[in-house]
Design a protein around this motif. Structure first.
Motif, PDB file in Angstrom:
ATOM      1  N   PHE A  50       0.774  -1.112   0.072  1.00  0.00           N
ATOM      2  CA  PHE A  50      -0.115   0.229   0.043  1.00  0.00           C
ATOM      3  C   PHE A  50       0.927   1.317   0.078  1.00  0.00           C
ATOM      4  O   PHE A  50       1.770   1.363  -0.839  1.00  0.00           O
ATOM      5  CB  PHE A  50      -1.111   0.104   1.331  1.00  0.00           C
ATOM      6  CG  PHE A  50      -1.669  -1.131   1.168  1.00  0.00           C
ATOM      7  CD1 PHE A  50      -2.954  -1.360   0.183  1.00  0.00           C
ATOM      8  CD2 PHE A  50      -1.466  -2.321   1.892  1.00  0.00           C
ATOM      9  CE1 PHE A  50      -3.785  -2.571   0.124  1.00  0.00           C
ATOM     10  CE2 PHE A  50      -2.276  -3.330   2.124  1.00  0.00           C
ATOM     11  CZ  PHE A  50      -3.463  -3.583   1.051  1.00  0.00           C
ATOM     12  N   GLU A  51       0.569   2.019   0.976  1.00  0.00           N
ATOM     13  CA  GLU A  51       1.441   3.535   0.946  1.00  0.00           C
ATOM     14  C   GLU A  51       2.557   3.436   1.985  1.00  0.00           C
ATOM     15  O   GLU A  51       2.972   4.334   2.268  1.00  0.00           O
ATOM     16  CB  GLU A  51       0.448   4.658   1.135  1.00  0.00           C
ATOM     17  CG  GLU A  51      -0.718   4.672   0.121  1.00  0.00           C
ATOM     18  CD  GLU A  51      -0.210   5.145  -1.291  1.00  0.00           C
ATOM     19  OE1 GLU A  51       1.021   6.027  -1.325  1.00  0.00           O
ATOM     20  OE2 GLU A  51      -0.642   4.682  -2.257  1.00  0.00           O
ATOM     21  N   ASP A  62      11.234  -2.474  -3.780  1.00  0.00           N
ATOM     22  CA  ASP A  62      11.480  -1.781  -2.435  1.00  0.00           C
ATOM     23  C   ASP A  62      11.864  -2.768  -1.414  1.00  0.00           C
ATOM     24  O   ASP A  62      11.404  -3.936  -1.786  1.00  0.00           O
ATOM     25  CB  ASP A  62      10.244  -1.138  -1.979  1.00  0.00           C
ATOM     26  CG  ASP A  62       9.825  -0.109  -2.894  1.00  0.00           C
ATOM     27  OD1 ASP A  62      10.571   0.618  -3.664  1.00  0.00           O
ATOM     28  OD2 ASP A  62       8.441   0.171  -3.311  1.00  0.00           O
ATOM     29  N   LEU A  63      12.593  -2.431  -0.473  1.00  0.00           N
ATOM     30  CA  LEU A  63      12.815  -3.222   0.723  1.00  0.00           C
ATOM     31  C   LEU A  63      12.128  -2.725   1.936  1.00  0.00           C
ATOM     32  O   LEU A  63      12.465  -1.629   2.518  1.00  0.00           O
ATOM     33  CB  LEU A  63      14.480  -3.236   0.847  1.00  0.00           C
ATOM     34  CG  LEU A  63      14.857  -4.268   1.910  1.00  0.00           C
ATOM     35  CD1 LEU A  63      14.674  -5.738   1.094  1.00  0.00           C
ATOM     36  CD2 LEU A  63      16.369  -4.088   1.879  1.00  0.00           C
ATOM     37  N   HIS A  64      11.478  -3.559   2.540  1.00  0.00           N
ATOM     38  CA  HIS A  64      10.908  -3.254   4.068  1.00  0.00           C
ATOM     39  C   HIS A  64      11.613  -4.080   4.876  1.00  0.00           C
ATOM     40  O   HIS A  64      11.953  -5.308   4.739  1.00  0.00           O
ATOM     41  CB  HIS A  64       9.319  -3.422   3.698  1.00  0.00           C
ATOM     42  CG  HIS A  64       8.668  -2.618   2.961  1.00  0.00           C
ATOM     43  ND1 HIS A  64       7.943  -1.314   3.176  1.00  0.00           N
ATOM     44  CD2 HIS A  64       8.404  -2.722   1.683  1.00  0.00           C
ATOM     45  CE1 HIS A  64       7.658  -0.980   2.285  1.00  0.00           C
ATOM     46  NE2 HIS A  64       7.885  -1.711   1.124  1.00  0.00           N
ATOM     47  N   LEU A  65      11.759  -3.561   5.979  1.00  0.00           N
ATOM     48  CA  LEU A  65      12.211  -4.389   7.284  1.00  0.00           C
ATOM     49  C   LEU A  65      11.288  -4.892   8.049  1.00  0.00           C
ATOM     50  O   LEU A  65      10.301  -3.874   8.717  1.00  0.00           O
ATOM     51  CB  LEU A  65      13.211  -3.574   7.991  1.00  0.00           C
ATOM     52  CG  LEU A  65      14.545  -3.048   7.235  1.00  0.00           C
ATOM     53  CD1 LEU A  65      15.384  -2.275   8.308  1.00  0.00           C
ATOM     54  CD2 LEU A  65      15.226  -4.341   6.849  1.00  0.00           C
ATOM     55  N   MET A  66      11.045  -6.104   8.549  1.00  0.00           N
ATOM     56  CA  MET A  66      10.287  -6.652   9.535  1.00  0.00           C
ATOM     57  C   MET A  66      10.800  -6.549  11.042  1.00  0.00           C
ATOM     58  O   MET A  66      11.852  -6.928  11.171  1.00  0.00           O
ATOM     59  CB  MET A  66       9.778  -8.140   9.377  1.00  0.00           C
ATOM     60  CG  MET A  66       9.004  -8.450   8.310  1.00  0.00           C
ATOM     61  SD  MET A  66       8.646 -10.107   7.969  1.00  0.00           S
ATOM     62  CE  MET A  66      10.214 -10.706   7.390  1.00  0.00           C
ATOM     63  N   ILE A  86      11.066  -7.665   3.730  1.00  0.00           N
ATOM     64  CA  ILE A  86       9.939  -8.030   2.942  1.00  0.00           C
ATOM     65  C   ILE A  86      10.548  -7.334   1.462  1.00  0.00           C
ATOM     66  O   ILE A  86      10.871  -6.193   1.437  1.00  0.00           O
ATOM     67  CB  ILE A  86       8.748  -6.947   3.150  1.00  0.00           C
ATOM     68  CG1 ILE A  86       8.381  -7.695   4.597  1.00  0.00           C
ATOM     69  CG2 ILE A  86       7.555  -7.352   2.218  1.00  0.00           C
ATOM     70  CD1 ILE A  86       7.064  -6.910   5.352  1.00  0.00           C
ATOM     71  N   ILE A  87      10.553  -8.158   0.519  1.00  0.00           N
ATOM     72  CA  ILE A  87      10.897  -7.649  -0.789  1.00  0.00           C
ATOM     73  C   ILE A  87       9.824  -7.426  -1.636  1.00  0.00           C
ATOM     74  O   ILE A  87       8.740  -8.441  -2.001  1.00  0.00           O
ATOM     75  CB  ILE A  87      11.835  -8.715  -1.464  1.00  0.00           C
ATOM     76  CG1 ILE A  87      12.861  -8.713  -0.548  1.00  0.00           C
ATOM     77  CG2 ILE A  87      12.309  -8.338  -2.798  1.00  0.00           C
ATOM     78  CD1 ILE A  87      13.692 -10.245  -0.975  1.00  0.00           C
ATOM     79  N   ALA A  88       9.276  -6.293  -2.048  1.00  0.00           N
ATOM     80  CA  ALA A  88       8.301  -5.723  -2.582  1.00  0.00           C
ATOM     81  C   ALA A  88       8.736  -5.302  -4.158  1.00  0.00           C
ATOM     82  O   ALA A  88       9.099  -4.377  -4.516  1.00  0.00           O
ATOM     83  CB  ALA A  88       7.511  -4.471  -2.041  1.00  0.00           C
ATOM     84  N   LEU A  89       8.197  -6.228  -5.013  1.00  0.00           N
ATOM     85  CA  LEU A  89       8.534  -6.214  -6.514  1.00  0.00           C
ATOM     86  C   LEU A  89       7.777  -4.964  -7.240  1.00  0.00           C
ATOM     87  O   LEU A  89       6.676  -5.058  -6.956  1.00  0.00           O
ATOM     88  CB  LEU A  89       8.491  -7.676  -7.204  1.00  0.00           C
ATOM     89  CG  LEU A  89       9.275  -8.584  -6.558  1.00  0.00           C
ATOM     90  CD1 LEU A  89       9.030  -9.933  -7.465  1.00  0.00           C
ATOM     91  CD2 LEU A  89      10.781  -8.279  -6.816  1.00  0.00           C
TER      92      LEU A  89
END
Length: 93
Positions: A50-51, A62-66, A86-89
């Motif tokens: 999402f945003e 994009d790379l997100h961290l848990m 989290i790898i958001a393609l």
């Protein structure tokens, strides 16, 4: 999925980003799980996030961290608090 007890080191994250950047396709990323068996890793579409502001943005993903947590899953922007990625393609237009 169990979380890591130790934070993700910056060198590990840099190496992971280089490998993903070389082939940012879901099938190739799924193979990385073998190289990083102790690192919780989720692959999804950028639309699934999402945003939410990513920790890092790269070409193709994009790379997100848990965050390490005993409760509900949550995201963090602090590497020392991260337990997984989290790898958001990015969707091709």
């Amino acid at each position: 999925m169990s979380m890591r007890n130790t934070p993700i080191e910056s060198q590990l994250l840099e190496k992971l980003v280089l490998e993903i950047s070389a082939k940012p396709e879901e099938a190739a990323i799924q193979q990385l799980r073998q190289h990083y068996p102790g690192l919780p890793m989720i692959v999804c579409s950028e639309d699934d996030m999402f945003e939410r502001e990513p920790f890092q943005t790269h070409e193709g993903f994009d790379l997100h961290l848990m965050a390490r947590s005993m409760g509900c899953a949550r995201l963090t922007h602090q590497l020392e608090s991260a337990a997984g990625v989290i790898i958001a393609l990015h969707e091709e237009e």
